[in-house]
Design a protein around this motif. Structure first.
Motif, PDB file in Angstrom:
ATOM      1  N   LYS A 135       0.475  -1.223   0.247  1.00  0.00           N
ATOM      2  CA  LYS A 135      -0.326   0.161  -0.264  1.00  0.00           C
ATOM      3  C   LYS A 135       0.962   1.278  -0.361  1.00  0.00           C
ATOM      4  O   LYS A 135       0.171   2.151  -0.300  1.00  0.00           O
ATOM      5  CB  LYS A 135      -0.637  -0.075   1.197  1.00  0.00           C
ATOM      6  CG  LYS A 135      -2.196  -1.091   1.157  1.00  0.00           C
ATOM      7  CD  LYS A 135      -3.148  -1.046   2.170  1.00  0.00           C
ATOM      8  CE  LYS A 135      -3.693  -1.945   2.270  1.00  0.00           C
ATOM      9  NZ  LYS A 135      -5.009  -1.885   3.394  1.00  0.00           N
ATOM     10  N   TRP A 170      -2.548   2.483   5.971  1.00  0.00           N
ATOM     11  CA  TRP A 170      -3.216   2.708   5.377  1.00  0.00           C
ATOM     12  C   TRP A 170      -3.025   3.659   3.608  1.00  0.00           C
ATOM     13  O   TRP A 170      -3.726   4.127   3.496  1.00  0.00           O
ATOM     14  CB  TRP A 170      -4.178   4.187   6.289  1.00  0.00           C
ATOM     15  CG  TRP A 170      -5.037   3.225   7.346  1.00  0.00           C
ATOM     16  CD1 TRP A 170      -6.001   2.925   6.948  1.00  0.00           C
ATOM     17  CD2 TRP A 170      -4.098   3.223   8.645  1.00  0.00           C
ATOM     18  NE1 TRP A 170      -6.718   2.323   8.519  1.00  0.00           N
ATOM     19  CE2 TRP A 170      -5.193   2.854   9.162  1.00  0.00           C
ATOM     20  CE3 TRP A 170      -3.435   4.074   9.299  1.00  0.00           C
ATOM     21  CZ2 TRP A 170      -5.442   2.514  10.574  1.00  0.00           C
ATOM     22  CZ3 TRP A 170      -3.121   3.374  10.768  1.00  0.00           C
ATOM     23  CH2 TRP A 170      -4.124   2.662  11.343  1.00  0.00           C
ATOM     24  N   ARG A 211      -2.247   8.978   8.084  1.00  0.00           N
ATOM     25  CA  ARG A 211      -2.412   8.294   9.015  1.00  0.00           C
ATOM     26  C   ARG A 211      -1.282   6.932   9.578  1.00  0.00           C
ATOM     27  O   ARG A 211      -1.118   6.960   8.678  1.00  0.00           O
ATOM     28  CB  ARG A 211      -3.311   7.464   9.773  1.00  0.00           C
ATOM     29  CG  ARG A 211      -5.494   8.125   9.258  1.00  0.00           C
ATOM     30  CD  ARG A 211      -6.137   7.459   8.819  1.00  0.00           C
ATOM     31  NE  ARG A 211      -6.662   6.850  10.430  1.00  0.00           N
ATOM     32  CZ  ARG A 211      -7.139   5.568  10.109  1.00  0.00           C
ATOM     33  NH1 ARG A 211      -7.945   5.279   9.112  1.00  0.00           N
ATOM     34  NH2 ARG A 211      -6.918   4.598  11.446  1.00  0.00           N
TER      35      ARG A 211
END
Length: 199
Positions: free
Chosen positions: A92, A124, A145
């Motif tokens: 990711k 995330w 985040r």
């Protein structure tokens, strides 16, 4: 190589990755032959092909991160960029490899272990840049985040820290011993939306 100087964990990592590469390659070749014969246009075969490719990339990453690396070995730039390409193996985070040319395998091994720490801290997504100035390496990442477990990050500079380590976080415990083998010192900065590691 004398017994005390052996890195058995790295040798084990190399052995496992070596033994898994061959059957995965055979599966990939089989899928490719089916594609050439027109038998692999179903969603199921597409899924198998993608899964095999992702597994291959992940093992190539693990081979560098967890495998044996001598000081005189090099890793080709093409190999590094292929393994770190966007979207590879479901990753990711976006990794900017801001370097040109082949690099020392030992340094790349340490970087790959550190990159796994960044992956864990950025579930995330996020952006990570790898650079170096001479023999000074830096991995800097930013994300909206972060999932920071400070006890895990402490392991990078204090491998003796009392941490309940899960298998999914073993890379945190491998960074300090690897840098010690390379006679390097680590610098770490963790902020609200960024992480920086230097050695």
């Amino acid at each position: 190589m004398s017994a005390p100087s052996r890195d058995l964990n790295a040798l084990l990592g190399s052995r496992i990755c070596h033994d898994l590469i061959s059957p995965l390659g055979a599966i990939g070749n089989g899928v490719e032959l089916m594609q050439l014969s027109g038998q692999a246009d179903t969603p199921e075969m597409v899924l198998i092909a993608e899964s095999v490719e992702n597994a291959n990339m992940r093992i190539r990453f693990f081979r560098i991160a967890f495998g044996a690396a001598s000081r005189d070995q090099m890793v080709g730039e093409k190999e590094i960029r292929t393994v770190l390409a966007p979207g590879t193996d479901g990753r990711k985070i976006e990794i900017d490899w801001a370097l040109e040319g082949d690099q020392p395998r030992a340094a790349v091994k340490a970087i790959f272990l550190i990159l796994q720490c960044f992956e864990s801290a950025m579930p995330w997504g996020g952006h990570v840049r790898v650079s170096h100035d001479g023999d000074h390496w830096k991995v800097a990442g930013e994300a909206e985040r972060l999932k920071i477990d400070h006890s895990l990050w402490e392991l990078l500079s204090n491998p003796a820290a009392d941490v309940d380590l899960a298998p999914a976080h073993v890379h945190y415990a491998l960074v300090a011993p690897e840098l010690k083998r390379q006679d390097r010192r680590l610098g770490l900065t963790v902020a609200d939306h960024s992480i920086s590691v230097e050695f």
